[in-house]
Write a protein that holds these residues in place. Structure first.
Motif, PDB file in Angstrom:
ATOM      1  N   GLN A   1       9.916   3.001  -2.344  1.00 20.36           N
ATOM      2  CA  GLN A   1      10.873   4.043  -1.982  1.00 20.36           C
ATOM      3  C   GLN A   1      10.670   4.564  -0.556  1.00 20.36           C
ATOM      4  O   GLN A   1      11.375   5.482  -0.128  1.00 20.36           O
ATOM      5  CB  GLN A   1      10.768   5.210  -2.978  1.00 20.36           C
ATOM      6  CG  GLN A   1      11.079   4.822  -4.412  1.00 20.36           C
ATOM      7  CD  GLN A   1      12.476   4.251  -4.569  1.00 20.36           C
ATOM      8  OE1 GLN A   1      13.446   4.794  -4.058  1.00 20.36           O
ATOM      9  NE2 GLN A   1      12.572   3.122  -5.258  1.00 20.36           N
ATOM     10  N   LEU A   2       9.707   3.987   0.174  1.00 23.09           N
ATOM     11  CA  LEU A   2       9.500   4.366   1.579  1.00 23.09           C
ATOM     12  C   LEU A   2      10.841   4.240   2.302  1.00 23.09           C
ATOM     13  O   LEU A   2      11.533   3.232   2.148  1.00 23.09           O
ATOM     14  CB  LEU A   2       8.460   3.439   2.220  1.00 23.09           C
ATOM     15  CG  LEU A   2       8.154   3.670   3.697  1.00 23.09           C
ATOM     16  CD1 LEU A   2       7.358   4.964   3.872  1.00 23.09           C
ATOM     17  CD2 LEU A   2       7.359   2.497   4.257  1.00 23.09           C
ATOM     18  N   PRO A   3      11.240   5.253   3.074  1.00 26.82           N
ATOM     19  CA  PRO A   3      12.536   5.189   3.761  1.00 26.82           C
ATOM     20  C   PRO A   3      12.705   3.887   4.546  1.00 26.82           C
ATOM     21  O   PRO A   3      11.764   3.379   5.150  1.00 26.82           O
ATOM     22  CB  PRO A   3      12.504   6.405   4.691  1.00 26.82           C
ATOM     23  CG  PRO A   3      11.602   7.371   3.993  1.00 26.82           C
ATOM     24  CD  PRO A   3      10.553   6.530   3.326  1.00 26.82           C
ATOM     25  N   ALA A   4      13.905   3.351   4.523  1.00 30.55           N
ATOM     26  CA  ALA A   4      14.207   2.047   5.127  1.00 30.55           C
ATOM     27  C   ALA A   4      13.966   2.012   6.625  1.00 30.55           C
ATOM     28  O   ALA A   4      13.690   0.947   7.181  1.00 30.55           O
ATOM     29  CB  ALA A   4      15.646   1.673   4.819  1.00 30.55           C
ATOM     30  N   ASN A   5      14.052   3.162   7.293  1.00 27.97           N
ATOM     31  CA  ASN A   5      13.852   3.174   8.750  1.00 27.97           C
ATOM     32  C   ASN A   5      12.371   3.111   9.145  1.00 27.97           C
ATOM     33  O   ASN A   5      12.056   3.005  10.320  1.00 27.97           O
ATOM     34  CB  ASN A   5      14.505   4.412   9.372  1.00 27.97           C
ATOM     35  CG  ASN A   5      13.853   5.703   8.905  1.00 27.97           C
ATOM     36  OD1 ASN A   5      13.301   5.775   7.810  1.00 27.97           O
ATOM     37  ND2 ASN A   5      13.935   6.721   9.734  1.00 27.97           N
ATOM     38  N   VAL A   6      11.459   3.149   8.176  1.00 29.93           N
ATOM     39  CA  VAL A   6      10.024   3.065   8.472  1.00 29.93           C
ATOM     40  C   VAL A   6       9.569   1.632   8.224  1.00 29.93           C
ATOM     41  O   VAL A   6       9.620   1.145   7.101  1.00 29.93           O
ATOM     42  CB  VAL A   6       9.205   4.045   7.587  1.00 29.93           C
ATOM     43  CG1 VAL A   6       7.724   3.918   7.895  1.00 29.93           C
ATOM     44  CG2 VAL A   6       9.678   5.470   7.790  1.00 29.93           C
ATOM     45  N   ASP A   7       9.147   0.974   9.304  1.00 31.71           N
ATOM     46  CA  ASP A   7       8.664  -0.401   9.161  1.00 31.71           C
ATOM     47  C   ASP A   7       7.214  -0.551   9.618  1.00 31.71           C
ATOM     48  O   ASP A   7       6.672  -1.644   9.650  1.00 31.71           O
ATOM     49  CB  ASP A   7       9.555  -1.381   9.927  1.00 31.71           C
ATOM     50  CG  ASP A   7       9.570  -1.116  11.423  1.00 31.71           C
ATOM     51  OD1 ASP A   7       9.004  -0.096  11.856  1.00 31.71           O
ATOM     52  OD2 ASP A   7      10.157  -1.923  12.162  1.00 31.71           O
TER      53      ASP A   7
ATOM     54  N   ARG B   1      11.219  -7.011   1.752  1.00 31.85           N
ATOM     55  CA  ARG B   1      10.869  -6.075   2.832  1.00 31.85           C
ATOM     56  C   ARG B   1       9.420  -6.277   3.239  1.00 31.85           C
ATOM     57  O   ARG B   1       8.542  -6.444   2.399  1.00 31.85           O
ATOM     58  CB  ARG B   1      11.083  -4.643   2.339  1.00 31.85           C
ATOM     59  CG  ARG B   1      10.898  -3.601   3.402  1.00 31.85           C
ATOM     60  CD  ARG B   1      11.308  -2.243   2.884  1.00 31.85           C
ATOM     61  NE  ARG B   1      11.080  -1.222   3.892  1.00 31.85           N
ATOM     62  CZ  ARG B   1      10.987   0.061   3.645  1.00 31.85           C
ATOM     63  NH1 ARG B   1      11.140   0.504   2.404  1.00 31.85           N
ATOM     64  NH2 ARG B   1      10.771   0.922   4.606  1.00 31.85           N
TER      65      ARG B   1
ATOM     66  N   ASP C   1       4.680   2.623  -1.573  1.00 31.05           N
ATOM     67  CA  ASP C   1       5.786   2.801  -2.509  1.00 31.05           C
ATOM     68  C   ASP C   1       7.057   2.136  -1.962  1.00 31.05           C
ATOM     69  O   ASP C   1       7.420   2.349  -0.806  1.00 31.05           O
ATOM     70  CB  ASP C   1       6.032   4.303  -2.700  1.00 31.05           C
ATOM     71  CG  ASP C   1       6.964   4.630  -3.838  1.00 31.05           C
ATOM     72  OD1 ASP C   1       7.954   3.893  -4.034  1.00 31.05           O
ATOM     73  OD2 ASP C   1       6.706   5.630  -4.527  1.00 31.05           O
TER      74      ASP C   1
ATOM     75  N   TYR D   1       4.281   8.187   0.429  1.00 28.69           N
ATOM     76  CA  TYR D   1       4.585   6.830  -0.030  1.00 28.69           C
ATOM     77  C   TYR D   1       3.389   5.890   0.059  1.00 28.69           C
ATOM     78  O   TYR D   1       3.493   4.731  -0.302  1.00 28.69           O
ATOM     79  CB  TYR D   1       5.752   6.258   0.785  1.00 28.69           C
ATOM     80  CG  TYR D   1       6.975   7.126   0.718  1.00 28.69           C
ATOM     81  CD1 TYR D   1       7.845   7.049  -0.354  1.00 28.69           C
ATOM     82  CD2 TYR D   1       7.235   8.051   1.719  1.00 28.69           C
ATOM     83  CE1 TYR D   1       8.969   7.858  -0.433  1.00 28.69           C
ATOM     84  CE2 TYR D   1       8.361   8.860   1.662  1.00 28.69           C
ATOM     85  CZ  TYR D   1       9.214   8.767   0.583  1.00 28.69           C
ATOM     86  OH  TYR D   1      10.314   9.578   0.502  1.00 28.69           O
TER      87      TYR D   1
ATOM     88  N   SER E   1       5.177  10.129   5.668  1.00 32.99           N
ATOM     89  CA  SER E   1       5.018   8.839   4.990  1.00 32.99           C
ATOM     90  C   SER E   1       3.807   8.808   4.065  1.00 32.99           C
ATOM     91  O   SER E   1       3.681   7.907   3.246  1.00 32.99           O
ATOM     92  CB  SER E   1       4.930   7.706   6.014  1.00 32.99           C
ATOM     93  OG  SER E   1       3.834   7.905   6.867  1.00 32.99           O
TER      94      SER E   1
END
Length: 191
Positions: free
Chosen positions: A168-174, A74, A166, A137, A134
């Motif tokens: 564990q940051l939500p997948a939709n945040v890039d 990622r 982190d 994270y 965010s």
């Protein structure tokens, strides 16, 4: 002309003077109140951040202890923004505008600050991370925002921030944005 003669708006000269004095006094009180409110905003912001768990609350808590667990699959963009103070005179900017990072890996970015005055000064950086939520994270392990920065007249220097995002940051945040507002605390530090 007699001071008791009414002018075109129906007021005597003396009434007009009193009205002008009253208006001037009210405007001065309003101006002083505005300045006081402006200076009170910095400590009020700190209280708000502490209560809400955002902004400078993490910086006051000190460096985070985070173990590296790199997610090589990622990539996230971290943007850096610097907002120089509206009070005081500083040059303040990030040395790079953004970094492409892997969550879980330790990174370092540098900001540059210069005191543009002919006097020694003290400044404090107040961080914020967006998008909202965010910040949980984004962990700073070392940051110039953890304590006030003292500058000699005309002094400039690089100031590092070391951080881990982190995994564990939500997948939709890039994309994350780390922004700093830089406040002159010279008057407060003098007290």
């Amino acid at each position: 002309m007699n001071t008791e003669d009414p002018n075109r708006d129906g007021l005597t000269r003396e009434q007009h003077r009193k009205a002008n004095r009253s208006l001037t006094q009210r405007l001065l009180v309003f101006t002083a109140g505005s300045f006081a409110f402006g200076f009170a905003l910095v400590p009020l912001y700190g209280v708000l951040c502490k209560v809400a768990g955002i902004g400078n609350a993490e910086a006051k808590a000190g460096p985070a202890i985070v173990r590296e667990a790199v997610d090589v699959n990622r990539t996230i963009t971290v943007e850096f923004i610097a907002n120089p103070a509206t009070v005081g005179s500083y040059e303040f900017y990030p040395e790079v505008k953004s970094l492409r990072i892997h969550p879980g890996k330790l990174y370092e970015a540098k900001f540059f600050a210069r005191n543009l005055t002919r006097m020694d000064s003290v400044a404090q950086a107040v961080p914020s991370v967006s998008p909202g939520g965010s910040a949980l994270y984004f962990h700073k392990t070392e940051c110039f925002c953890f304590s006030p920065q003292r500058f000699r007249a005309g002094e400039g220097r690089d100031m590092p921030v070391r951080f881990i995002v982190d995994p564990q940051l939500p997948a939709n945040v890039d994309k994350l944005t780390l922004a700093y507002a830089f406040y002159d605390l010279t008057q407060t530090a003098a007290r």
